[in-house]
Design an enzyme around this catalytic site. Structure first.
Site, PDB file in Angstrom:
ATOM      1  N   LYS A  42     -18.934  -9.730   3.064  1.00  0.00           N
ATOM      2  CA  LYS A  42     -18.466 -11.053   3.495  1.00  0.00           C
ATOM      3  C   LYS A  42     -17.000 -11.017   3.918  1.00  0.00           C
ATOM      4  CE  LYS A  42     -19.529 -13.045  -0.390  1.00  0.00           C
ATOM      5  NZ  LYS A  42     -20.099 -11.856  -1.037  1.00  0.00           N
ATOM      6  N   THR A  43     -16.173 -10.415   3.073  1.00  0.00           N
ATOM      7  CA  THR A  43     -14.748 -10.367   3.394  1.00  0.00           C
ATOM      8  C   THR A  43     -14.519  -9.523   4.641  1.00  0.00           C
ATOM      9  OG1 THR A  43     -14.215 -10.650   1.071  1.00  0.00           O
ATOM     10  CG2 THR A  43     -12.460  -9.813   2.470  1.00  0.00           C
ATOM     11  N   ASP A 227     -12.490 -17.636   2.904  1.00  0.00           N
ATOM     12  CA  ASP A 227     -13.175 -16.662   2.039  1.00  0.00           C
ATOM     13  C   ASP A 227     -13.402 -17.290   0.662  1.00  0.00           C
ATOM     14  OD1 ASP A 227     -14.334 -14.308   1.207  1.00  0.00           O
ATOM     15  OD2 ASP A 227     -12.510 -13.090   1.299  1.00  0.00           O
ATOM     16  N   GLU A 228     -14.369 -16.792  -0.092  1.00  0.00           N
ATOM     17  CA  GLU A 228     -14.637 -17.263  -1.463  1.00  0.00           C
ATOM     18  C   GLU A 228     -14.781 -18.789  -1.499  1.00  0.00           C
ATOM     19  OE1 GLU A 228     -15.002 -15.055  -3.900  1.00  0.00           O
ATOM     20  OE2 GLU A 228     -13.785 -13.298  -3.422  1.00  0.00           O
ATOM     21  N   GLN A 258     -21.093 -16.288  -7.758  1.00  0.00           N
ATOM     22  CA  GLN A 258     -19.770 -15.823  -8.167  1.00  0.00           C
ATOM     23  C   GLN A 258     -18.791 -16.978  -8.377  1.00  0.00           C
ATOM     24  OE1 GLN A 258     -18.291 -12.070  -6.347  1.00  0.00           O
ATOM     25  NE2 GLN A 258     -20.014 -12.307  -4.961  1.00  0.00           N
ATOM     26  N   ARG A 608     -18.310  -5.520  -9.532  1.00  0.00           N
ATOM     27  CA  ARG A 608     -17.098  -4.858  -9.027  1.00  0.00           C
ATOM     28  C   ARG A 608     -17.274  -3.337  -9.017  1.00  0.00           C
ATOM     29  NH1 ARG A 608     -15.975  -8.249  -6.228  1.00  0.00           N
ATOM     30  NH2 ARG A 608     -17.942  -9.070  -6.969  1.00  0.00           N
TER      31      ARG A 608
HETATM   32  P1  ATP Z   1     -17.500  -9.869  -2.840  1.00  0.00           P
HETATM   33  O1  ATP Z   1     -18.615 -10.877  -2.921  1.00  0.00           O
HETATM   34  O2  ATP Z   1     -17.433  -9.059  -4.086  1.00  0.00           O
HETATM   35  O3  ATP Z   1     -16.211 -10.476  -2.398  1.00  0.00           O
HETATM   36  P2  ATP Z   1     -17.956  -8.996  -0.139  1.00  0.00           P
HETATM   37  O4  ATP Z   1     -19.265  -9.546   0.263  1.00  0.00           O
HETATM   38  O5  ATP Z   1     -16.753  -9.694   0.328  1.00  0.00           O
HETATM   39  O6  ATP Z   1     -17.943  -8.808  -1.721  1.00  0.00           O
HETATM   40  P3  ATP Z   1     -16.735  -6.675   1.004  1.00  0.00           P
HETATM   41  O7  ATP Z   1     -15.648  -6.518   0.018  1.00  0.00           O
HETATM   42  O8  ATP Z   1     -16.429  -7.224   2.339  1.00  0.00           O
HETATM   43  O9  ATP Z   1     -17.937  -7.483   0.328  1.00  0.00           O
HETATM   44  O10 ATP Z   1     -17.479  -5.297   1.214  1.00  0.00           O
HETATM   45  C1  ATP Z   1     -17.854  -4.476   0.114  1.00  0.00           C
HETATM   46  C2  ATP Z   1     -17.633  -3.020   0.458  1.00  0.00           C
HETATM   47  O11 ATP Z   1     -18.590  -2.594   1.405  1.00  0.00           O
HETATM   48  C3  ATP Z   1     -16.287  -2.758   1.070  1.00  0.00           C
HETATM   49  O12 ATP Z   1     -15.811  -1.517   0.623  1.00  0.00           O
HETATM   50  C4  ATP Z   1     -16.589  -2.738   2.555  1.00  0.00           C
HETATM   51  O13 ATP Z   1     -15.652  -1.983   3.266  1.00  0.00           O
HETATM   52  C5  ATP Z   1     -17.957  -2.070   2.567  1.00  0.00           C
HETATM   53  N1  ATP Z   1     -18.785  -2.431   3.735  1.00  0.00           N
HETATM   54  C6  ATP Z   1     -19.136  -3.673   4.128  1.00  0.00           C
HETATM   55  N2  ATP Z   1     -19.913  -3.646   5.221  1.00  0.00           N
HETATM   56  C7  ATP Z   1     -20.069  -2.341   5.543  1.00  0.00           C
HETATM   57  C8  ATP Z   1     -20.782  -1.640   6.589  1.00  0.00           C
HETATM   58  N3  ATP Z   1     -21.473  -2.275   7.521  1.00  0.00           N
HETATM   59  N4  ATP Z   1     -20.712  -0.299   6.573  1.00  0.00           N
HETATM   60  C9  ATP Z   1     -20.009   0.360   5.631  1.00  0.00           C
HETATM   61  N5  ATP Z   1     -19.336  -0.231   4.637  1.00  0.00           N
HETATM   62  C10 ATP Z   1     -19.356  -1.569   4.576  1.00  0.00           C
HETATM   63 MG    MG Z   2     -15.159 -10.627  -0.704  1.00  0.00          MG
END
Ligand code: ATP
Ligand code: MG
Length: 729
Positions: A42-43, A227-228, A258, A608
């Site tokens: 997402k981020t 975000d969040e 979350q 995490r």
């Molecule tokens: P959270 O809910 O914990 O905030 P999130 O959904 O924001 O998580 P991110 O932090 O954006 O998730 O991504 C999680 C990890 O996966 C990061 O290390 C990111 O770089 C990696 N990632 C995300 N998408 C891809 C992709 N398409 N290919 C490879 N790595 C990815």
């Molecule tokens: Mg995130």
């Protein structure tokens, strides 16, 4: 947390995303909701979306507002964008927390509020001091209205968008709090200070009361990304809506599982509000988890399942990985030893570097035992928590000097340092100064500046010795103020340290004094990063520093609370203190919604972890020298057996029977028959004596009871295990 070096061209950027992520990044501008589980990107999608808007649609960074949950996340986003777009194209973007955004808006729009553009941001300490003052002014006793309670009530009101005059007047208690709230606001205003909540409250007020202003900002911020989103509060939602309701280019990402800031006013209803206010929104799910191995995700799913009617799937292509370790230890001391030694083993085996490890806990106080053990083993560690540094006396003193120079009306800063180090300005002199200032309708600091300009005019006001003491300080203050122009924050800081003899004051020859002087050096180091005339930026950054912001990269394990861990990821995670009373926290035990929030907090912690996860259960905690036996956290029972190794069955023997001998459960502990407990029953416990059952929760064929003992304590007990007998049913 490392990204592969980012591709230069847009196409390569998109190629690094999965189809759902790509859809979210490239969706035509309009309301978009990316609602997806942890680690699904997402981020990352939000960051890439900003880059895409600039590169593909030619949107100017100037027209983009991206809201992140911490300043650290904001900085990370800026860095990534620079990598993606180059520093010139990424510049002009507004990225930051809601609070930082509102502070900036209020400085720019000083004509619309009484605080001027030079207001200061009151920290928790200032807030307490002003509340104390307000209650003293109103003759309200802290014995009946504890400061922390009043503080919470006022903060909650503010985050719900309520001003003193809107405060519910139901009970006499409410009316008193409303009065304190009103007085507190007046004191803040007189100091030209805003507290954290005020930043939001005032920004929303201005944008709703002045349509012209709202249009100006809505025109500027053509694209808004958040975000969040699950952790935004009511005011924050209003702010977003005010800016986006006309152009509707709003991109929000979040995950309801979350949501962990309800206690701080976050409102899960914001999702419903969003869907009502933006019914045309495109909803995009992301399904693949890139962060964790499958066993860790299985553990996470097990823990969150009770909150869902339909189980949610988290899957990864990273493989099963290692099982989640559940470890029972004797007490919190052994817990710390276990953590440190396991880390050392992982490092020795080449499975992790020190910096890959995070240790998470429910409450800040849990860090102390861990810290001691790290010191004993001479292992470096980093402790996340703004209090650690910015809460220190010497740091606060020096910042108070700077704040006073920046804004002479800042009463709270003046009170802090007017006689620190001691310069003969005692209580009486101070009272005379404040009384006079009040009569003149000025701030005490402003009177001092007048005094420095025209000392003779004040002989009639302050008698001889008072005049001398005040004048000496006033002249210093005036000089600093003149010097502030053109100087760097560091130069100014050094000048103050020298002029007031601050070094001699803190370095009193003791060990503690040396420690304090080191903190002064640390503050100088931070100040040195700011160019000349950047006093405002320096003070603002310091005031807005959030818990995560003390986290830097480096090769040491990180100690942090579960709340502070949000949005982060670590190859190795330990969650410690997994016992009833800590997680779930005892304050949450009687309220189902709070219990659910504790469960989500555990879920955030688990998710995490990238490769290794350790869950530690200390069976004893020490309270002032007395050992207190602990029950393992109820959440552990929801871990799927296949995904864990270690002591889970030892902690919960009853879990074994669900797979094998369903009929034998009552005979598990000898031949004692376990009665069906009901609320209201009187019971006797072998150790705590008689009490009343106040709640009963059915759990996996067993019952979890809350018993309020006549001695005053309330304890959670497992019906099948506790040495209980029924006295009266
Ligand atoms: P959270 O809910 O914990 O905030 P999130 O959904 O924001 O998580 P991110 O932090 O954006 O998730 O991504 C999680 C990890 O996966 C990061 O290390 C990111 O770089 C990696 N990632 C995300 N998408 C891809 C992709 N398409 N290919 C490879 N790595 C990815
Ligand atoms: Mg995130």
């Amino acid at each position: 947390m490392t990204e592969p070096s980012l591709p230069a061209s847009l196409e390569a950027l998109l190629a690094s995303l999965n189809p759902q992520q790509r859809e979210a990044v490239t969706a035509p501008p309009g309301p978009i909701l990316v609602w997806a589980g942890p680690g699904s990107g997402k981020t990352r999608v939000l960051t890439y979306r900003v880059a895409y808007l600039i590169a593909a649609y030619g949107v100017s960074p100037w027209n983009i507002l991206a809201v992140t949950f911490t300043n650290k996340a904001a900085r990370e986003m800026e860095e990534r964008l620079e990598q993606l777009l180059g520093s010139t194209r990424a510049s002009g973007l507004t990225v930051g927390t809601f609070h930082a955004f509102c502070a900036r808006l209020l400085r720019q729009e000083a004509a619309y509020h009484p605080f001027t553009s030079r207001f200061v941001i009151a920290d928790t300490d200032d807030q307490r001091r002003l509340l104390q003052q307000a209650m003293k002014d109103l003759n309200i006793s802290e014995a009946y209205y504890p400061i922390s309670l009043v503080h919470t009530k006022i903060s909650q009101a503010k985050n719900a968008g309520l001003w003193p005059e809107d405060y519910p007047q139901g009970s006499p208690r409410d009316r008193t709090i409303a009065k304190i709230y009103q007085r507190y606001q007046a004191l803040l205003e007189a100091s030209r200070a805003l507290d954290f909540d005020d930043l939001l409250l005032w920004a929303v007020r201005l944008l709703s009361e002045y349509p012209g202003l709202r249009e100006k900002y809505a025109r500027r911020y053509q694209h808004i990304l958040v975000d969040e989103f699950q952790d935004t509060n009511t005011l924050q939602y209003h702010l977003v809506r005010l800016l986006a309701q006309d152009h509707r280019r709003l991109f929000v990402v979040g995950d309801m599982d979350q949501a962990i800031y309800r206690w701080r006013g976050a409102d899960y209803k914001n999702l419903e509000r969003f869907q009502r206010d933006f019914p045309e929104a495109q909803v995009i799910p992301l399904e693949e988890n890139y962060r964790s191995t499958q066993f860790i995700l299985d553990a996470a799913m097990g823990v969150i399942r009770p909150l869902h009617r339909k189980p949610k799937r988290l899957y990864t292509r990273r493989g099963q990985g290692r099982r989640v370790v559940v470890k029972e230890v004797r007490d919190t001391y052994q817990e710390a030893t276990y953590v440190v030694e396991t880390i050392l083993e992982l490092v020795r085996a080449g499975e992790a570097r020190l910096g890959d490890v995070a240790i998470m806990y429910r409450t800040n106080a849990q860090s102390r035992v861990l810290e001691e053990r790290f010191l004993e083993y001479r292992l470096p560690y980093r402790l996340v928590g703004a209090q650690r540094f910015y809460g220190r006396r010497e740091v606060k003193d020096l910042l108070a000097y700077l704040r006073l120079i920046y804004n002479p009306a800042d009463e709270s800063s003046l009170l802090r340092i007017i006689n620190v180090p001691s310069r003969g300005i005692g209580m009486k002199t101070l009272a005379a100064l404040r009384t006079y200032a009040q009569r003149q309708g000025k701030a005490a600091g402003e009177v001092l500046l007048d005094l420095a300009h025209d000392p003779d005019a004040y002989h009639a006001v302050f008698p001889g010795r008072m005049h001398r003491a005040l004048y000496a300080f006033a002249v210093q203050m005036k000089t600093w103020q003149e010097e502030a122009l053109g100087r760097s924050p560091l130069a100014l800081l050094d000048r103050i340290i020298e002029d007031v003899g601050y070094e001699a004051y803190v370095r009193d020859g003791s060990e503690e004094g040396e420690g304090r002087w080191e903190n002064v050096q640390e503050l100088r180091r931070i100040a040195s990063e700011y160019p000349p005339e950047a006093l405002e930026a320096f003070l603002e950054d310091v005031a807005l520093v959030s818990d995560q912001d003390t986290l830097e990269n480096g090769d040491a394990p990180t100690l942090l609370t579960l709340h502070a861990a949000k949005g982060l990821e670590f190859p190795v995670v330990f969650i410690v203190g997994l016992v009833e009373g800590l997680l779930p926290h005892e304050r949450s035990m009687h309220d189902p919604e709070s219990l659910n929030e504790e469960r989500r907090l555990f879920y955030v912690g688990i998710t995490r972890a990238m490769n290794r996860l350790y869950l530690v259960v200390p069976r004893t905690r020490w309270a002032f020298g007395v050992p207190e036996p602990q029950e393992p956290s109820r959440f552990l029972k929801d871990l799927p057996m296949e995904a864990v190794e270690g002591d889970l069955l030892k902690l919960f023997p009853e879990l074994r029977r669900t797979t094998r001998e369903p009929s034998s459960r009552r005979s598990r502990r000898g031949s004692r028959a376990v009665p069906a407990y009901r609320v209201g029953m009187r019971v006797r416990h072998a150790r705590w004596g008689e009490g009343t059952v106040v709640s009963v929760e059915e759990a996996g064929g067993d019952q979890i009871l809350m018993v309020a003992f006549d001695g005053g304590t309330t304890k959670p007990l497992l019906a099948s295990m506790a040495p209980l007998e029924v006295v009266e049913s």
